[in-house]
Design an enzyme around this catalytic site. Structure first.
Site, short mmCIF file in Angstrom:
data_model
loop_
_atom_site.label_atom_id
_atom_site.label_comp_id
_atom_site.label_asym_id
_atom_site.label_seq_id
_atom_site.Cartn_x
_atom_site.Cartn_y
_atom_site.Cartn_z
N PHE A 30 0.73 -1.32 0.05
CA PHE A 30 -0.08 0.09 0.13
C PHE A 30 0.86 1.18 -0.22
CE2 PHE A 30 -2.85 3.19 1.58
CZ PHE A 30 -4.09 2.66 1.29
N ASP A 38 0.96 -5.12 8.46
CA ASP A 38 -0.32 -4.02 8.21
C ASP A 38 -1.71 -4.88 8.06
OD1 ASP A 38 -2.18 -2.32 7.27
OD2 ASP A 38 -0.70 -1.22 6.45
N TYR A 78 -11.32 2.24 10.42
CA TYR A 78 -12.72 2.25 9.76
C TYR A 78 -13.25 1.47 8.64
CZ TYR A 78 -9.02 4.26 6.75
OH TYR A 78 -7.62 4.43 6.00
N LYS A 79 -12.18 0.34 8.42
CA LYS A 79 -12.89 -0.67 7.41
C LYS A 79 -13.39 -1.70 8.14
CE LYS A 79 -8.62 0.52 4.54
NZ LYS A 79 -7.28 0.35 4.60
N ARG A 135 -13.18 -4.01 -7.38
CA ARG A 135 -12.88 -4.89 -6.04
C ARG A 135 -14.11 -4.80 -5.39
NH1 ARG A 135 -8.98 -2.05 -1.47
NH2 ARG A 135 -10.58 -0.74 -1.58
C1 LIG Z 1 -6.32 1.65 4.23
C2 LIG Z 1 -4.93 1.35 4.50
C3 LIG Z 1 -4.11 2.27 4.91
C4 LIG Z 1 -4.72 3.68 5.48
O1 LIG Z 1 -3.98 4.36 6.22
P1 LIG Z 1 -4.57 5.54 6.87
O2 LIG Z 1 -3.45 6.19 7.57
O3 LIG Z 1 -5.65 5.32 7.85
O4 LIG Z 1 -5.04 6.51 5.93
C5 LIG Z 1 -2.78 1.70 5.23
N1 LIG Z 1 -2.25 0.68 4.90
C6 LIG Z 1 -3.15 -0.40 4.19
C7 LIG Z 1 -2.61 -1.39 3.80
C8 LIG Z 1 -4.45 0.09 3.91
O5 LIG Z 1 -5.22 -0.70 3.19
#
Ligand SMILES: *Cc1c(COP(=O)(O)O)cnc(C)c1O
Length: 412
Positions: free
Chosen positions: A126, A197, A222-223, A371
């Site tokens: 990511f 992560d 938030y997911k 997705r």
């Molecule tokens: C959604 C996501 C993030 C988001 O990071 P934020 O700091 O909350 O914006 C980070 N890493 C992965 C792998 C994600 O899927």
């Protein structure tokens, strides 16, 4: 024989998690396949946040830090998340964003492995995970190096110069699941630490950080945890590292005695030292509600249903979208993927837009991925049936082939 809608409705009637859907506020006439990106609103959240706003903040004001235990919330919510990810009480805090927690933990990992300059990560990790290490490397003036490569080459690259291996357990594009224990063992064999992560894992599938022997982890609120937009994230550090752990952000909430207002920084005991500033009480209140629902449902039950939803989705796509030119981007084996299904199609963006116009909310990831998040907490089997029916209609009617379906919004 092709599966029909009545058979699918029957699956919902026998679904032991069917009660859970009523705990969420969901817009009528929509099928929400984006719970992996922004989980929906639990009904309990609206109530709990309103109580904190009106009664705790509105009436009790500053006394609430003590009387309503506001100061304890980062650790309390961390402890509620802990069983979902195989952590012990006191190993998880809810704080900051995933990005900021990555910064703190990558910096802390480098301090734990002095003389080792390399952070290793897959090149398709990511974006924010990679950016955070790039920024840290620049800040530290070339003493740290981010090395990225295809995941298949990563194992061979771990060596004596590796401080940290940084992996996302569920690939956000394809849903591919990286094996927690195997990668952790590999990193440790070379004396490196591992940071997981869990953004697309926490709340979607059972994670066992303790059994894997993992060192560090972060994840999103938030997911699948349904904590609301911009919810606090979480950070995990195995208890064995707590005493040597140094956060790069020395804030007063990470101090041993914040209200002593000492001139010098003495870190708090345990995971609390990862805190920096004043905790976001409204966000933590909402996150606690989302997590509580998942705990009631049971993570093993959620995983079982998530796999069943995914298998149904795949079977329907195969039966109905014959000739739709979709390529499966996710692993076909449900044990090898998280709680999402991804399809590749050259017109992916426009197809997703056409689906959204028909009330089927999925998302698109560059360059060509449709997705579909299959959050088991609120989706019914019949939603999957109806979503694939719309997908089929979009393809046969070429509903995607319109200018308004090609217009790009800022958030895809
Ligand atoms: C959604 C996501 C993030 C988001 O990071 P934020 O700091 O909350 O914006 C980070 N890493 C992965 C792998 C994600 O899927």
């Amino acid at each position: 024989m092709a599966i029909d809608r009545d058979e699918v409705r029957d699956l919902d009637e026998h679904d032991e998690l069917a009660w859970l859907r009523a705990e969420f506020t969901l817009p009528a006439g929509e099928i929400y396949l984006d719970g992996n990106s922004l989980g929906p609103l639990p009904k309990a959240t609206a109530k709990a946040v309103s109580d904190v706003v009106r009664r705790q903040w509105g009436r009790d004001l500053i006394r609430s830090w003590n009387t309503h235990h506001w100061l304890d919330l980062p650790l309390a919510v961390g402890n509620a998340i802990a069983p979902l990810i195989g952590a012990a009480p006191g190993e998880v805090v809810a704080a900051d964003s995933t990005s900021v927690n990555l910064f703190k933990l990558v910096a802390a990992a480098l301090r734990l492995r002095p003389g080792r300059p390399v952070v290793l990560s897959p090149s398709d990790n990511f974006s924010t995970d990679l950016y955070i290490v790039q920024g840290l490397a620049e800040l530290l003036g070339g003493t740290v190096e981010l090395r990225t490569m295809p995941t298949d080459d990563l194992a061979a690259a771990i060596d004596q110069r590796t401080a940290l291996v940084m992996l996302t357990q569920v690939d956000f594009r394809t849903g591919r699941l990286h094996e927690l224990a195997g990668w952790t063992r590999l990193a440790h064999r070379h004396g490196a630490l591992i940071l997981w992560d869990l953004a697309h894992s926490a709340g979607a599938l059972p994670v066992d950080l303790a059994a894997a022997g993992a060192d560090l982890a972060v994840g999103c609120g938030y997911k699948y945890l349904n904590g609301g937009p911009g919810a606090p994230a979480f950070a995990y550090v195995a208890a064995r590292h707590h005493d040597q752990l140094t956060s790069p952000l020395w804030g007063w909430m990470g101090h041993q005695a914040p209200f002593a207002f000492d001139q010098g920084f003495t870190p708090a005991a345990g995971i609390t030292r990862l805190l920096c500033g004043t905790p976001p009480i409204l966000g933590l209140t909402a996150l606690a509600c989302g997590v509580e629902l998942l705990r009631e449902a049971g993570i093993a039950n959620l995983r079982r249903k998530s796999i069943a939803l995914g298998e149904l989705f795949l079977r329907l796509v195969q039966e109905r979208c014959e000739g739709g030119d979709f390529e499966l981007a996710s692993p076909a084996d449900p044990e090898q993927r998280g709680s999402q299904l991804s399809l590749r199609h050259p017109q992916g963006y426009a197809i997703v837009q056409a689906l959204i116009a028909r009330g089927v909310i999925g998302d698109f990831r560059e360059p060509d991925i449709l997705r579909f998040g299959l959050a088991p907490a609120f989706l019914r089997y019949v939603d999957i049936f109806d979503a694939v029916a719309e997908l089929t209609a979009v393809m046969t009617e070429r509903a995607w082939d319109r200018p308004e379906c090609r217009e790009r919004a800022r958030v895809t």
